[in-house]
Write an enzyme that holds these catalytic residues in place. Structure first.
Site, mmCIF file in Angstrom:
data_model
loop_
_atom_site.group_PDB
_atom_site.id
_atom_site.type_symbol
_atom_site.label_atom_id
_atom_site.label_comp_id
_atom_site.label_asym_id
_atom_site.label_seq_id
_atom_site.Cartn_x
_atom_site.Cartn_y
_atom_site.Cartn_z
ATOM 1 N N LYS A 1 -16.375 -1.485 2.972
ATOM 2 C CA LYS A 1 -15.741 -0.812 1.834
ATOM 3 C C LYS A 1 -16.776 -0.433 0.779
ATOM 4 C CE LYS A 1 -11.405 -2.830 1.101
ATOM 5 N NZ LYS A 1 -10.578 -4.011 0.725
ATOM 6 N N GLY B 1 -8.449 5.050 -4.232
ATOM 7 C CA GLY B 1 -7.602 6.073 -3.624
ATOM 8 C C GLY B 1 -7.605 6.019 -2.102
ATOM 9 N N LYS C 1 -13.553 -9.392 6.091
ATOM 10 C CA LYS C 1 -12.788 -9.568 7.324
ATOM 11 C C LYS C 1 -11.650 -8.548 7.331
ATOM 12 C CE LYS C 1 -11.282 -11.917 10.925
ATOM 13 N NZ LYS C 1 -12.090 -11.890 12.141
ATOM 14 N N HIS D 1 0.809 -5.288 2.211
ATOM 15 C CA HIS D 1 0.145 -5.066 0.924
ATOM 16 C C HIS D 1 1.124 -5.541 -0.147
ATOM 17 C CE1 HIS D 1 -2.179 -2.472 -2.069
ATOM 18 N NE2 HIS D 1 -1.113 -2.891 -2.736
ATOM 19 N N ARG E 1 -5.013 -0.162 -14.807
ATOM 20 C CA ARG E 1 -4.238 0.944 -15.386
ATOM 21 C C ARG E 1 -2.770 0.760 -15.011
ATOM 22 N NH1 ARG E 1 -3.224 3.042 -10.339
ATOM 23 N NH2 ARG E 1 -5.021 2.915 -8.961
#
Ligand code: ADP
Length: 456
Positions: free
Chosen positions: A158, A164, A201, A208, A292
């Site tokens: 990542k 996004g 991992k 989520h 936010r």
């Protein structure tokens, strides 16, 4: 309290902020690009200023133009909404220097949590459960190979500056790592201007789950429960709900306390969201903090009865939170569908002029949108044109409400994701609440697993 707030955004979220300001008796300033001259946020604000051409980089991301607009109109605060500059520590700093209040956390907190590797470290220190991964950015292929071997495949690479749903690569086997690592670095550099990546991992079939928090400038932090956001396409949420049927009351309280402590540890203020992955056993693993208001905040507003945007404004003005954790209660079930201007099968964007637009209301239905008949959806921005939010006594009633609302909605002139939402809502797994971040794969035009990493 503020006298005048400049809303540095467009579309439904700009309207959402304007609604909150009106109800609080605060004047508003809309800023807009040349493509948005006839938008509702311009019409409903007390004042408006054009800040540049259609291209976001020249308008909604143009800090000098936005600050000048605030100074010309005498606005004493800026609400950034979501997207665009909402997580810009730079804008928050410039606001501070110009004595304009930024409605969001302190710039140092935005900067810390905006770097996902730093955020991981800070949250780990604060006792938040983590997936095994690298301790900070990984700078070489050799280091990545070692770390991946120690945490075990599959792993996910990542971008530290990611957002996004972009800048992620899934690596299933050691032989894919080198290529994936180099590509991820290159893509991160191109997309975010920072090539740093880290490793974590990869969880095979997680949910989520995210927690909404609010913190004031007097040391008070509360959580408003969780949202289930597992229905995603290319890591972009499509449907969200609150509460999650996979989270027990005990788990809600336990994780709620964890996020509140973690927020305190970094002196978090204003609204924020702690995002987690949850495995089949109910274990939570930290992903990131969004500093936010989120697109999906209305589902939390509906089950808690708390107006998150008004709270953001009050907090920024220095007021204390008007309620304690023990006063936060959860009633019924709320679901949000994001209606996008896109083909419901191929997902190709479908900008253009809407000729007929009607989303029926009725009991338990809220529609957050800046769209209307004869409005034009420009191709320059995000494709989301409306959020349909429903509330029911329970999940079953909420699903039934969403279905009847979608079935009776009329949007002509452009293609929308409404037919896709209906397919999802009629799916037996969705109805049974068997959700994971892979749920949407069955609804995608291309299903080969190897394309997953390509599209990530
Ligand atoms: P972004 O900031 O771009 O939204 P996130 O870190 O929030 O990125 O991740 C977005 C989505 O990517 C998650 O909701 C999940 O579907 C997937 N994802 C991220 N990390 C992992 C992981 N370690 N294992 C499995 N899926 C992941």
């Amino acid at each position: 309290m503020f006298k005048k707030i400049l809303v540095a955004n467009r579309g439904e979220i700009a309207l959402r902020v304007i609604f909150a300001c009106r109800e609080l008796g605060i004047k508003t300033v809309a800023v807009y690009s040349e493509a948005d001259e006839n938008s509702l946020h311009v019409r409903f604000a007390d004042e408006d200023i054009c800040i540049g051409p259609a291209r976001s980089a020249d308008s909604y991301l143009n800090v000098p133009a936005i600050i000048s607009a605030a100074e010309i109109t005498g606005a004493d605060a800026i609400h950034p909404g979501y997207g665009f500059l909402s997580e810009s520590a730079y804008l928050a700093e410039v606001c501070e220097a110009c004595h304009i209040r930024f409605i969001g956390p302190d710039p140092n907190v935005i900067r810390l949590l905006g770097d996902k590797a730093k955020a991981r470290r800070a949250m780990k220190k604060a006792g938040v459960p983590m997936l095994p991964g690298s301790d900070g950015p990984v700078d070489s292929e050799e280091a990545a190979t070692k770390i991946a071997a120690s945490i075990g495949y599959p792993v996910i690479i990542k971008a530290v500056a990611g957002g996004g749903g972009r800048g992620m690569r899934i690596v299933k086997e050691p032989k894919e790592l080198g290529h994936a690592f180099r590509t991820a670095q290159r893509e991160a550099e191109a997309a975010f201007g920072v090539g740093d990546v880290y490793l974590e991992k990869y969880l095979e079939s997680p949910r989520h789950i995210e927690y909404q928090i609010l913190g004031d400038h007097h040391g008070n932090v509360v959580h408003l429960g969780e949202r289930e956001c597992s229905i995603q396409r290319r890591h972009q949420k499509l449907i969200e709900e609150s509460p999650s049927i996979a989270v027990s009351e005990k788990a809600r309280r336990k994780m709620g306390a964890v996020v509140v402590d973690a927020a305190r540890a970094v002196q978090y203020t204003n609204a924020g969201t702690f995002e987690f992955l949850m495995d089949a056993k109910g274990n939570f693993y930290f992903m990131e903090v969004n500093t936010r208001v989120q697109v999906e905040h209305p589902v939390t507003e509906w089950v808690t009865g708390i107006d998150i945007v008004k709270e953001q404004i009050r907090i920024a003005a220095g007021e204390r939170l008007s309620f304690k954790q023990s006063e936060v209660t959860f009633t019924g079930h709320s679901i949000e569908c994001r209606v996008n201007a896109e083909d419901p099968v191929t997902f190709v964007p479908s900008p253009g002029t809407i000729h007929a637009f009607s989303i029926p209301g009725g009991p338990g239905v809220r529609v957050d949108t800046a769209a209307h008949a004869e409005c034009t959806i420009p191709p320059n921005y995000d494709s989301m044109i409306a959020k349909i939010i429903v509330h029911g006594r329970d999940r079953q009633e909420a699903i039934a409400r969403m279905k009847r609302t979608l079935e009776m909605s009329v949007v002509e002139g452009i293609r929308t994701s409404i037919p896709l939402h209906l397919r999802i809502l009629n799916d037996p797994d969705f109805i049974a609440g068997r959700l994971s971040t892979h749920f949407m794969e069955r609804f995608m035009p291309v299903k080969k697993p190897s394309t997953l990493a390509e599209s990530a």
